[in-house]
Design a protein around this motif. Structure first.
Motif, PDB file in Angstrom:
ATOM      1  N   ASP A 115       0.938  -1.137   0.127  1.00 15.85           N
ATOM      2  CA  ASP A 115       0.056  -0.057  -0.116  1.00 15.85           C
ATOM      3  C   ASP A 115       0.942   1.359   0.051  1.00 15.85           C
ATOM      4  N   ALA A 116       1.987   1.213   0.683  1.00 16.34           N
ATOM      5  CA  ALA A 116       2.855   2.276   0.618  1.00 16.34           C
ATOM      6  C   ALA A 116       3.660   2.544  -0.701  1.00 16.34           C
ATOM      7  N   LEU A 117       3.801   1.424  -1.222  1.00 19.07           N
ATOM      8  CA  LEU A 117       4.486   1.516  -2.571  1.00 19.07           C
ATOM      9  C   LEU A 117       3.433   2.205  -3.637  1.00 19.07           C
ATOM     10  N   HIS A 118       2.164   1.723  -3.443  1.00 18.50           N
ATOM     11  CA  HIS A 118       1.202   2.251  -4.272  1.00 18.50           C
ATOM     12  C   HIS A 118       1.105   3.812  -3.979  1.00 18.50           C
ATOM     13  N   ASN A 119       1.162   3.993  -2.808  1.00 19.02           N
ATOM     14  CA  ASN A 119       0.950   5.517  -2.229  1.00 19.02           C
ATOM     15  C   ASN A 119       2.003   6.132  -2.814  1.00 19.02           C
ATOM     16  N   PHE A 120       3.290   5.683  -2.845  1.00 22.68           N
ATOM     17  CA  PHE A 120       4.500   6.548  -3.557  1.00 22.68           C
ATOM     18  C   PHE A 120       4.107   6.509  -4.978  1.00 22.68           C
ATOM     19  N   SER A 121       3.508   5.650  -5.778  1.00 21.37           N
ATOM     20  CA  SER A 121       3.212   5.685  -7.205  1.00 21.37           C
ATOM     21  C   SER A 121       2.108   6.831  -7.372  1.00 21.37           C
ATOM     22  N   ASP A 122       1.369   7.014  -6.404  1.00 18.87           N
ATOM     23  CA  ASP A 122       0.132   8.073  -6.009  1.00 18.87           C
ATOM     24  C   ASP A 122       0.989   9.389  -6.090  1.00 18.87           C
ATOM     25  N   ALA A 144      -5.032  -9.262  -4.355  1.00 18.30           N
ATOM     26  CA  ALA A 144      -6.461  -8.759  -4.894  1.00 18.30           C
ATOM     27  C   ALA A 144      -6.200  -7.277  -5.299  1.00 18.30           C
ATOM     28  N   ILE A 145      -5.476  -6.474  -4.553  1.00 18.35           N
ATOM     29  CA  ILE A 145      -5.169  -5.163  -4.681  1.00 18.35           C
ATOM     30  C   ILE A 145      -4.499  -5.085  -6.104  1.00 18.35           C
ATOM     31  N   ALA A 146      -3.472  -5.867  -6.409  1.00 25.32           N
ATOM     32  CA  ALA A 146      -2.652  -5.781  -7.522  1.00 25.32           C
ATOM     33  C   ALA A 146      -3.641  -6.032  -8.796  1.00 25.32           C
ATOM     34  N   LEU A 147      -4.443  -6.981  -8.616  1.00 26.55           N
ATOM     35  CA  LEU A 147      -5.244  -7.352 -10.072  1.00 26.55           C
ATOM     36  C   LEU A 147      -6.252  -6.179 -10.372  1.00 26.55           C
ATOM     37  N   TYR A 148      -6.822  -5.669  -9.246  1.00 30.28           N
ATOM     38  CA  TYR A 148      -7.736  -4.404  -9.426  1.00 30.28           C
ATOM     39  C   TYR A 148      -6.936  -3.326 -10.136  1.00 30.28           C
ATOM     40  N   LEU A 149      -5.684  -2.984  -9.737  1.00 27.67           N
ATOM     41  CA  LEU A 149      -4.958  -2.047 -10.223  1.00 27.67           C
ATOM     42  C   LEU A 149      -4.712  -2.396 -11.707  1.00 27.67           C
ATOM     43  N   ILE A 150      -4.460  -3.549 -11.977  1.00 28.42           N
ATOM     44  CA  ILE A 150      -4.111  -3.844 -13.659  1.00 28.42           C
ATOM     45  C   ILE A 150      -5.442  -3.499 -14.390  1.00 28.42           C
ATOM     46  N   VAL A 151      -6.582  -4.237 -13.970  1.00 33.92           N
ATOM     47  CA  VAL A 151      -7.836  -3.796 -14.446  1.00 33.92           C
ATOM     48  C   VAL A 151      -8.066  -2.148 -14.581  1.00 33.92           C
ATOM     49  N   MET A 152      -8.205  -1.489 -13.610  1.00 36.42           N
ATOM     50  CA  MET A 152      -8.200  -0.096 -13.529  1.00 36.42           C
ATOM     51  C   MET A 152      -7.109   0.861 -14.650  1.00 36.42           C
ATOM     52  N   GLY A 153      -5.960   0.255 -14.444  1.00 40.00           N
ATOM     53  CA  GLY A 153      -4.901   0.977 -15.270  1.00 40.00           C
ATOM     54  C   GLY A 153      -4.826   0.644 -16.537  1.00 40.00           C
ATOM     55  N   TRP A 154      -5.215  -0.615 -16.952  1.00 41.93           N
ATOM     56  CA  TRP A 154      -5.234  -0.915 -18.177  1.00 41.93           C
ATOM     57  C   TRP A 154      -6.177  -0.310 -19.069  1.00 41.93           C
ATOM     58  N   ASP A 155      -7.307   0.265 -18.494  1.00 39.29           N
ATOM     59  CA  ASP A 155      -8.272   1.017 -19.461  1.00 39.29           C
ATOM     60  C   ASP A 155      -7.850   2.235 -19.437  1.00 39.29           C
ATOM     61  N   LEU A 192       0.578   2.481 -12.900  1.00 40.45           N
ATOM     62  CA  LEU A 192      -0.278   1.397 -11.978  1.00 40.45           C
ATOM     63  C   LEU A 192      -0.121   0.233 -12.478  1.00 40.45           C
ATOM     64  N   VAL A 193      -0.071  -0.068 -13.627  1.00 37.49           N
ATOM     65  CA  VAL A 193       0.169  -1.635 -14.196  1.00 37.49           C
ATOM     66  C   VAL A 193       1.430  -2.070 -13.773  1.00 37.49           C
ATOM     67  N   ILE A 194       2.629  -1.575 -13.716  1.00 36.22           N
ATOM     68  CA  ILE A 194       4.097  -1.842 -13.454  1.00 36.22           C
ATOM     69  C   ILE A 194       3.954  -2.194 -11.847  1.00 36.22           C
ATOM     70  N   VAL A 195       3.420  -1.320 -11.029  1.00 31.34           N
ATOM     71  CA  VAL A 195       3.263  -1.486  -9.549  1.00 31.34           C
ATOM     72  C   VAL A 195       2.523  -2.568  -9.456  1.00 31.34           C
ATOM     73  N   ALA A 196       1.524  -2.961 -10.086  1.00 29.75           N
ATOM     74  CA  ALA A 196       0.731  -4.057  -9.774  1.00 29.75           C
ATOM     75  C   ALA A 196       1.326  -5.243 -10.148  1.00 29.75           C
ATOM     76  N   ILE A 197       2.145  -5.339 -11.228  1.00 25.56           N
ATOM     77  CA  ILE A 197       2.924  -6.512 -11.581  1.00 25.56           C
ATOM     78  C   ILE A 197       3.820  -7.056 -10.505  1.00 25.56           C
ATOM     79  N   LEU A 198       4.433  -5.699  -9.800  1.00 21.23           N
ATOM     80  CA  LEU A 198       5.596  -5.921  -8.761  1.00 21.23           C
ATOM     81  C   LEU A 198       4.993  -6.506  -7.477  1.00 21.23           C
ATOM     82  N   LEU A 199       3.830  -6.092  -7.165  1.00 22.59           N
ATOM     83  CA  LEU A 199       2.825  -6.691  -6.013  1.00 22.59           C
ATOM     84  C   LEU A 199       2.555  -7.980  -6.076  1.00 22.59           C
TER      85      LEU A 199
END
Length: 305
Positions: free
Chosen positions: A50-57, A191-202, A98-105
């Motif tokens: 979540d911190a990594l995602h926040n950093f990407s934020d 679950a967080i990572a998969l959701y990020l991929i769905v949202m980021g890809w679109d 978003l997609v890159i962070v998700a894959i790392l997660l």
């Protein structure tokens, strides 16, 4: 060549967007720092993810803020469009992260599944509550502008998904505290990572279409050509290009073959009819027309330059 355009800009609206982005940046820097320290101390991968995602934020918000400022710069001899595509480019970069962070997660979650660890759940619970509040405020600040601005939508999605991730981390922390179910930390990360991929890809797909000058999805070129050709004196419309420059501008460029050798004043009258038709029916607000009479060229609608 005939040319017409109609734009509606709101500088005060962009100033509000810039202020809201700046507030969100400060909030997310604080959340990220707290979560990194808390994740290390508690041993929670979900908190660290979540911190990594926040950093990407933070990165995405800074990019969006810079783009929001650049887009206000005026055009020049070196940059005839100014920085009008800055926000589209920012959306593309943010969606990519978003997609890159998700894959790392996903990789980290799989590793943690294989090697589960004890986690200090109290720290996870309190830090996730702080993150939910901070990201929730940021989401509210950007929500209104996210619907009609791809750049702000990318920042909004970063913040929204992170708020949801923090909710998931909170649930995980409660399960770990009261039921000692430590594998849920990895499951939530996945679950967080998969959701990020769905949202980021679109968003990545949509911003790529704009950068590649693809025809906007809601622009039916065949229908437009038929409508324009119903205007008196127009024989044929060909060599057409339609593209989206940014959130506010859709461009139409084409050659029009006329039935008669008309005067410039007559052409201006017809051009005005074309502009009105394309603006009000198809929301195309920047039109370039090359008039022709008796010219022997390719009359196909789409011609490869």
């Amino acid at each position: 060549m005939g040319h017409g355009h109609s734009h509606h800009h709101s500088h005060s609206h962009k100033d509000v967007n810039g202020r809201n982005l700046l507030i969100s940046i400060v909030l997310n820097i604080a959340i990220t720092a707290a979560q990194v320290i808390g994740g290390i101390v508690s041993g929670s991968l979900a908190l660290l993810s979540d911190a990594l995602h926040n950093f990407s934020d933070v990165i995405s918000l800074v990019i969006s803020y810079i783009a929001n400022k650049l887009v206000k710069q005026k055009a020049s001899l070196e940059r005839t469009f100014g920085y009008k595509r800055a926000e589209i480019l920012a959306a593309f970069i943010n969606a990519s992260t978003l997609v890159i962070v998700a894959i790392l997660l996903i990789f980290e979650a799989v590793k943690r599944f294989q090697n589960p660890q004890d986690i200090k759940s109290n720290l996870v619970i309190w830090l996730s509550i702080i993150a939910i509040l901070g990201n929730g405020l940021s989401v509210l600040l950007l929500k209104k502008s996210a619907d009609d601005n791809m750049n702000l939508k990318s920042a909004y999605l970063h913040l929204l998904t992170d708020m949801m991730a923090s909710v998931a981390v909170l649930i995980g922390g409660l399960l770990m505290k009261y039921y000692q179910v430590y594998w849920v930390d990895s499951a939530l990360t996945l679950a967080i990572a998969l959701y990020l991929i769905v949202m980021g890809w679109d968003l990545l797909k949509n911003s790529t279409k704009v950068l590649m000058l693809f025809t906007p999805d809601d622009i039916p070129i065949d229908t437009i050509i038929k409508d324009v050709q119903t205007i008196e004196s127009i024989k044929n419309v060909h060599h057409v290009h339609v593209w989206q420059l940014n959130e506010d501008e859709i461009h139409f460029e084409g050659h029009i073959d006329f039935t008669d050798d008309i005067s410039l004043s007559e052409f201006d009258t017809i051009l005005h009819q074309v502009e009105e038709l394309l603006l009000h029916k198809y929301n195309i607000n920047h039109i370039n027309i090359q008039p022709e009479y008796g010219k022997h060229d390719n009359k196909e609608i789409i011609v490869q330059d």
